[in-house]
Scaffold this active site. Structure first.
Site, PDB file in Angstrom:
ATOM      1  N   GLY A   9      17.480  36.908 -14.341  1.00 31.92           N
ATOM      2  CA  GLY A   9      17.141  37.923 -13.337  1.00 31.92           C
ATOM      3  C   GLY A   9      16.721  37.263 -12.036  1.00 31.92           C
ATOM      4  N   GLY A  12      16.622  39.169  -8.558  1.00 30.75           N
ATOM      5  CA  GLY A  12      15.720  40.315  -8.362  1.00 30.75           C
ATOM      6  C   GLY A  12      14.600  39.999  -7.391  1.00 30.75           C
ATOM      7  N   TYR A 143      10.477  53.184 -18.403  1.00 31.25           N
ATOM      8  CA  TYR A 143      10.080  51.820 -18.038  1.00 31.25           C
ATOM      9  C   TYR A 143       8.751  51.453 -18.699  1.00 31.25           C
ATOM     10  CZ  TYR A 143       8.727  48.008 -14.812  1.00 31.25           C
ATOM     11  OH  TYR A 143       8.327  46.816 -14.263  1.00 31.25           O
ATOM     12  N   LYS A 147       7.945  48.676 -21.600  1.00 28.06           N
ATOM     13  CA  LYS A 147       6.995  47.593 -21.368  1.00 28.06           C
ATOM     14  C   LYS A 147       5.871  47.617 -22.416  1.00 28.06           C
ATOM     15  CE  LYS A 147       8.903  45.510 -17.905  1.00 28.06           C
ATOM     16  NZ  LYS A 147       9.448  44.136 -18.089  1.00 28.06           N
TER      17      LYS A 147
HETATM   18  C1  VAH Z   1       8.033  49.812 -10.268  1.00 25.86           C
HETATM   19  N1  VAH Z   1       7.573  47.827  -8.941  1.00 25.86           N
HETATM   20  O1  VAH Z   1       7.649  50.478  -9.314  1.00 25.86           O
HETATM   21  C2  VAH Z   1       7.631  48.328 -10.306  1.00 25.86           C
HETATM   22  C3  VAH Z   1       6.267  48.140 -10.935  1.00 25.86           C
HETATM   23  C4  VAH Z   1       3.943  48.976 -11.208  1.00 25.86           C
HETATM   24  C5  VAH Z   1       5.315  49.275 -10.706  1.00 25.86           C
HETATM   25  O2  VAH Z   1       6.377  47.881 -12.290  1.00 25.86           O
HETATM   26  O3  VAH Z   1       8.703  50.259 -11.162  1.00 25.86           O
END
Ligand code: VAH
Length: 316
Positions: A9, A12, A143, A147
């Protein structure tokens, strides 16, 4: 043993700057950059690069063996806002890439792994102020769920198989070297571009949305710092809370106005407001500071000054 680093990555937001930093520190030939597609000329000309699908175990194993990799920074992920548009693609990318690296480490082919978590692991039921290292975690985004799950697997692979995997829960990261990606916190990057180009910005979050944030220099220093810490000092193997500052769109716009007095901000919250509302406003990172000596350096005005100084040439 000699250190050979693979960054997955590398094109990124964090991967780009992590590659530059590690190449300056260790020498370009010792840092292999990789991503699903080639990067910009600067990255491609600065050292070895492999086009690599992080979800393809055999391909990742080939790169690890061919370059005799010792340390892996797994920076590939689909961020919060984009992940809500492609839930299963995000889950598969974020999880399959992690299992590939954890299993290579379990098999002894990799010595040490960095894997980024995020404050997105917290949800609306988490205490919003001074969020503790261990607390209620009911993430409501794809997301955040990926995580949180990844943190559990990192801790399991460390305890069950002795894998030396280290992780930090990044706040929103602000930087100028790459354009905003699919992050909910990326308003704090876009605002600088729009302030310099148009002297105004329409923000997709409301004025009072306070979120934990960090300037890229601090994030890189934390990332390398936890990887260089003595193994005995890493007492948390899920992921460490990490903090530097918290601000909201109104506060960052006031900071910008100190340099661009006629800058104007307006607010048109969209679907990302619900994501941001589910996250904490401030983070307690005392465990990172106690265990491996974390210290932030940048506050809001210092960050604003550096962002505008480094971006102004693009809009002159
Ligand atoms: C997002 N920049 O906005 C990332 C981050 C805490 C946010 O993980 O998805």
């Amino acid at each position: 043993m000699k250190k050979r680093i693979l960054i997955i990555g590398a094109c990124g937001q964090i991967g780009t700057e992590l590659t530059n930093f590690l190449r300056e520190k260790h020498g370009s030939h010792k840092v292999i950059a990789s991503d699903i597609r080639e990067g910009d000329d600067e990255l491609m000309e600065s050292g070895p690069f492999e086009v690599l699908d992080a979800m393809d175990y055999d391909a990742v194993q080939d790169v690890v063996i061919n370059y005799e990799i010792t340390d892996v920074y797994l920076m590939a992920a689909m961020l919060s806002a984009t992940a809500e548009k492609f839930p299963m693609k995000a889950w598969n990318l974020n999880m399959d890439s992690l299992f590939n690296i954890l299993n290579l480490a379990k098999e002894g082919k990799v010595n040490k792994v960095f894997w980024p978590s995020s404050i997105a692991v917290f949800g609306a039921t988490t205490p919003k102020q001074d969020t503790p290292q261990r607390t209620v975690m009911e993430p409501s985004t794809v997301y955040g769920i990926s995580k949180q799950t990844g943190e559990r697997w990192c801790e399991y692979y460390n305890k069950r198989f002795g894998v030396d995997v280290r992780s930090i829960r990044y706040p929103g990261i602000v930087s100028y070297k790459t354009l905003p990606g699919g992050g909910t916190t990326d308003y704090a990057i876009d605002i600088f571009h729009k302030a310099l180009k148009h002297q105004n910005y329409i923000c997709f979050l409301n004025a009072e949305t306070t979120l934990p944030m960090m300037y890229m220099e601090d994030a890189i220093r934390a990332t390398v710092g936890i990887m260089e810490a003595d193994e005995a000092d890493i007492k948390i193997r899920s992921s460490y809370n990490l903090a530097a500052m918290s601000f909201n769109p109104e506060e960052i716009s006031e900071s910008i106005k100190k340099h661009i007095p006629n800058f104007e901000i307006s607010y048109q919250p969209d679907f990302r407001q619900d994501i941001a509302d589910s996250w904490p406003s401030s983070i307690n990172d005392s465990a990172a500071r106690d265990d491996w000596g974390w210290q932030h350096r940048y506050a809001l005005d210092e960050m604003t000054e550096e962002m505008l100084e480094n971006l102004k040439g693009e809009y002159a």
